[in-house]
Design an enzyme around this catalytic site. Structure first.
Site, PDB file in Angstrom:
ATOM      1  N   GLY A  41      -2.442 -18.055  -1.437  1.00 38.83           N
ATOM      2  CA  GLY A  41      -2.229 -18.623  -0.112  1.00 38.83           C
ATOM      3  C   GLY A  41      -0.764 -18.681   0.258  1.00 38.83           C
ATOM      4  O   GLY A  41       0.116 -18.322  -0.532  1.00 38.83           O
ATOM      5  N   ARG A  53       2.851 -19.971   0.732  1.00 36.08           N
ATOM      6  CA  ARG A  53       3.736 -20.818  -0.071  1.00 36.08           C
ATOM      7  C   ARG A  53       3.155 -21.191  -1.437  1.00 36.08           C
ATOM      8  O   ARG A  53       3.442 -22.250  -1.991  1.00 36.08           O
ATOM      9  CB  ARG A  53       4.115 -22.090   0.692  1.00 36.08           C
ATOM     10  CG  ARG A  53       5.028 -21.838   1.863  1.00 36.08           C
ATOM     11  CD  ARG A  53       6.431 -21.548   1.340  1.00 36.08           C
ATOM     12  NE  ARG A  53       7.379 -21.400   2.428  1.00 36.08           N
ATOM     13  CZ  ARG A  53       7.935 -20.245   2.760  1.00 36.08           C
ATOM     14  NH1 ARG A  53       7.630 -19.151   2.101  1.00 36.08           N
ATOM     15  NH2 ARG A  53       8.815 -20.181   3.732  1.00 36.08           N
ATOM     16  N   HIS A 109      14.456 -15.323   0.999  1.00 36.96           N
ATOM     17  CA  HIS A 109      13.970 -14.389  -0.018  1.00 36.96           C
ATOM     18  C   HIS A 109      15.128 -13.581  -0.617  1.00 36.96           C
ATOM     19  O   HIS A 109      15.202 -13.413  -1.832  1.00 36.96           O
ATOM     20  CB  HIS A 109      12.926 -13.439   0.590  1.00 36.96           C
ATOM     21  CG  HIS A 109      11.548 -14.003   0.621  1.00 36.96           C
ATOM     22  ND1 HIS A 109      10.522 -13.483  -0.134  1.00 36.96           N
ATOM     23  CD2 HIS A 109      11.006 -15.028   1.315  1.00 36.96           C
ATOM     24  CE1 HIS A 109       9.420 -14.164   0.097  1.00 36.96           C
ATOM     25  NE2 HIS A 109       9.685 -15.107   0.978  1.00 36.96           N
ATOM     26  N   GLU A 126      13.557  -1.537   4.212  1.00 42.10           N
ATOM     27  CA  GLU A 126      12.677  -2.162   5.201  1.00 42.10           C
ATOM     28  C   GLU A 126      11.654  -1.131   5.663  1.00 42.10           C
ATOM     29  O   GLU A 126      12.017  -0.081   6.182  1.00 42.10           O
ATOM     30  CB  GLU A 126      13.503  -2.696   6.368  1.00 42.10           C
ATOM     31  CG  GLU A 126      14.421  -3.824   5.944  1.00 42.10           C
ATOM     32  CD  GLU A 126      15.247  -4.387   7.083  1.00 42.10           C
ATOM     33  OE1 GLU A 126      15.039  -3.978   8.240  1.00 42.10           O
ATOM     34  OE2 GLU A 126      16.110  -5.232   6.791  1.00 42.10           O
TER      35      GLU A 126
END
Length: 167
Positions: free
Chosen positions: A9, A11, A49, A61
């Protein structure tokens, strides 16, 4: 070569666990980021992050073209894809054939030389969404996770920062 899928899930500690698993392989790790910094909140998440990972990662990216990025980086260090759920969202929003792209990804993963750690979200554990778009995304994410889990060598489910080995 290893294909590792890490799910859980929001976090739950998925990314932190995936970073640790990726660093365990030899070579300089490659971070394939599917998120786009479209607002200040997302910019802050991406910055968090990056700060946690440090500067020893090669970063690319890839909001849409994930498979070409995996093929281009094959043969070097382990790759971390964070995350498949955002990639799926980008595909759907862009009007791309997400089912075909997921099948192509699943077909290519076992043939890659360098390890791949993939992060995804379990979005179908809560209540049924109240609108068609959200239900469509929830269903697509569930399908994607099943397809990728089938070809993965290992699957971990992260709850409260703790990994549970599923496969």
């Amino acid at each position: 070569m290893a294909v590792i899928l890490i799910t859980g899930g929001a976090r739950s500690g998925k990314s932190k666990r995936a970073e640790m698993r990726t660093r365990a392989f030899p070579g300089r790790p490659v971070y394939l980021a599917t998120a786009e910094a479209l607002d200040a909140e997302m910019e802050a998440r991406i910055a968090m992050h990056r700060a946690r990972r440090g500067t020893d990662w090669i970063e690319r990216e890839v909001p849409l073209d994930l498979l070409p990025a995996l093929l281009a980086t094959d043969g070097g260090g382990a790759r971390l894809v964070d995350c498949l759920t955002l990639w799926l969202s980008n595909l759907m929003h862009g009007g791309r054939d997400w089912e075909r792209e997921i099948k192509e990804l699943a077909g290519a993963l076992p043939r890659l030389k360098s390890p791949v750690v993939l992060v995804t979200n379990e979005v179908g554990l809560g209540i049924v969404p109240d609108n068609a778009l959200a239900r469509s995304f929830r269903d697509a994410a569930g399908i994607m996770n099943q397809v990728i889990a089938e070809v993965a060598d290992e699957v971990e489910f992260i709850v409260a920062g703790l990994p549970m080995k599923l496969k």
